[in-house]
Write an enzyme that holds these catalytic residues in place. Structure first.
Site, short mmCIF file in Angstrom:
data_model
loop_
_atom_site.label_atom_id
_atom_site.label_comp_id
_atom_site.label_asym_id
_atom_site.label_seq_id
_atom_site.Cartn_x
_atom_site.Cartn_y
_atom_site.Cartn_z
N ALA A 82 7.48 -2.94 9.16
CA ALA A 82 7.44 -1.61 9.79
C ALA A 82 7.98 -0.55 8.86
O ALA A 82 8.83 0.25 9.23
CB ALA A 82 8.22 -1.63 11.11
N PRO A 102 9.62 -5.18 3.36
CA PRO A 102 10.28 -4.92 4.65
C PRO A 102 9.25 -4.59 5.72
O PRO A 102 8.26 -3.89 5.45
CB PRO A 102 11.20 -3.72 4.35
N GLY A 133 5.88 1.44 6.47
CA GLY A 133 4.97 2.46 5.96
C GLY A 133 4.27 2.10 4.67
O GLY A 133 3.67 2.96 4.03
N ILE A 134 4.32 0.82 4.27
CA ILE A 134 3.63 0.41 3.04
C ILE A 134 2.64 -0.72 3.32
O ILE A 134 2.27 -1.47 2.43
CB ILE A 134 4.63 0.01 1.93
N GLY A 135 2.20 -0.80 4.56
CA GLY A 135 1.07 -1.65 4.91
C GLY A 135 1.29 -3.13 4.79
O GLY A 135 0.33 -3.89 4.61
N GLY A 136 2.53 -3.60 4.91
CA GLY A 136 2.79 -5.02 4.73
C GLY A 136 2.00 -5.90 5.68
O GLY A 136 1.33 -6.85 5.27
N LYS A 192 0.86 -1.19 0.00
CA LYS A 192 0.00 0.00 0.00
C LYS A 192 0.89 1.24 0.00
O LYS A 192 1.79 1.36 0.83
CB LYS A 192 -0.90 0.01 1.24
N ASP A 219 -5.30 0.34 8.61
CA ASP A 219 -5.03 0.11 7.20
C ASP A 219 -5.70 -1.15 6.65
O ASP A 219 -5.72 -1.35 5.43
CB ASP A 219 -3.52 0.00 6.95
N SER A 249 -0.67 -5.14 7.42
CA SER A 249 -2.11 -4.99 7.19
C SER A 249 -2.55 -5.73 5.93
O SER A 249 -3.61 -6.35 5.90
CB SER A 249 -2.46 -3.50 7.07
#
Length: 277
Positions: free
Chosen positions: A91, A89, A93-96, A10, A127, A98
């Site tokens: 933590a 990766p 910021g791209i919603g992994g 995301k 998210d 979630s």
């Protein structure tokens, strides 16, 4: 039966922090897209839920009840034996996490035939509702308000400088939590260049405080900004992943190669957005 689902990254093209509720949750206004880079979950019905994590970012990922994937299986009430191929990766910021939880919920629905409720989905994280849709969207409130939008295709380079940025630490550095939202009515965008131009007038309110927590974010943004064909650069979510937009995939792939060669310790990935549906 084994169910396999893609859990796409995301990207927050914008992230405006517009307030804070009495319970401490922050109010957001964010334009979100999903790209062709992500994790994958394979699941099958089992007597007891279990999780195996493989892939380049498997190290350090918990496999017990604290993992969002395991929480999603427990909430859905469908015991599953799951394998998570972790390629994003953590933590970052791209919603992994979630996206992985959303994929687990979808897997449970396919195995059981009943979708999770909106309240249950939101209980897993702000998210997760937008990740359930995995399509361009405007996300507002604390994540419960998700409106689909139609956007042109975007091509980008993602950089994570291999630092994990705790979201609470970023919000703690945010001086002003009452900021303007995006316009109520979004413009029509004929192409990706027009969208990139408009995005340049918007913000990620967490970018400056995140850079104070992890100065490596500034280095990633600078590396992207120095690419000759870049249209605009920004951090996604609460960091530390940053993105730069390019006119086409070829330019994005060339920029990714250049940046990766100069910074071999970073995670660098070219990507394109998944289509509006």
């Amino acid at each position: 039966m084994t169910v396999k689902l893609f859990a796409p990254a995301k990207i927050n093209l914008t992230l405006h922090v517009t307030g804070q509720r009495a319970d401490g949750y922050h109010l957001l206004d964010s334009l979100v897209v999903f790209v062709d880079a992500g994790d994958q979950i394979a699941a099958q019905a089992a007597d007891v839920s279990s999780l195996e994590v493989t892939g380049p970012f498997a190290g350090g990922i918990p496999t017990g009840p604290d993992n969002l994937v395991m929480k999603a299986a427990e909430m859905a009430g469908v015991p599953m034996a799951m394998t998570l191929d972790k390629r994003l990766p953590p933590a970052s910021g791209i919603g992994g996490g979630s996206a992985d939880a959303a994929a687990a919920l979808k897997a449970a629905a396919r195995l059981r035939g009943r979708p999770a409720s909106a309240e249950d989905v939101l209980s897993l994280g702000a998210d997760v509702p937008v990740c359930m849709r995995a399509a361009p969207a405007r996300m507002r409130g604390v994540g419960e308000l998700v409106d689909r939008v139609r956007l042109p295709a975007l091509h980008m380079v993602l950089i994570n400088p291999r630092v994990e940025v705790p979201t609470p630490a970023v919000f703690a550095r945010l001086a002003d939590k009452e900021n303007a939202p995006m316009p109520e009515a979004l413009p029509e965008f004929p192409d990706g260049i027009a969208l990139a131009d408009w995005l340049s007038t918007q913000r990620n309110d967490l970018e400056k405080p995140a850079t104070k927590v992890a100065p490596e974010i500034g280095a990633a943004l600078t590396a992207l900004a120095l690419m000759p064909d870049v249209l605009m650069v920004r951090m996604s979510g609460s960091g530390a992943t940053c993105f730069g937009l390019f006119e086409d995939r070829e330019n994005a792939e060339q920029a990714a190669r250049n940046i990766a060669e100069a910074n071999p310790w970073w995670w660098v990935k070219s990507a394109s957005t998944l289509p509006s549906v």
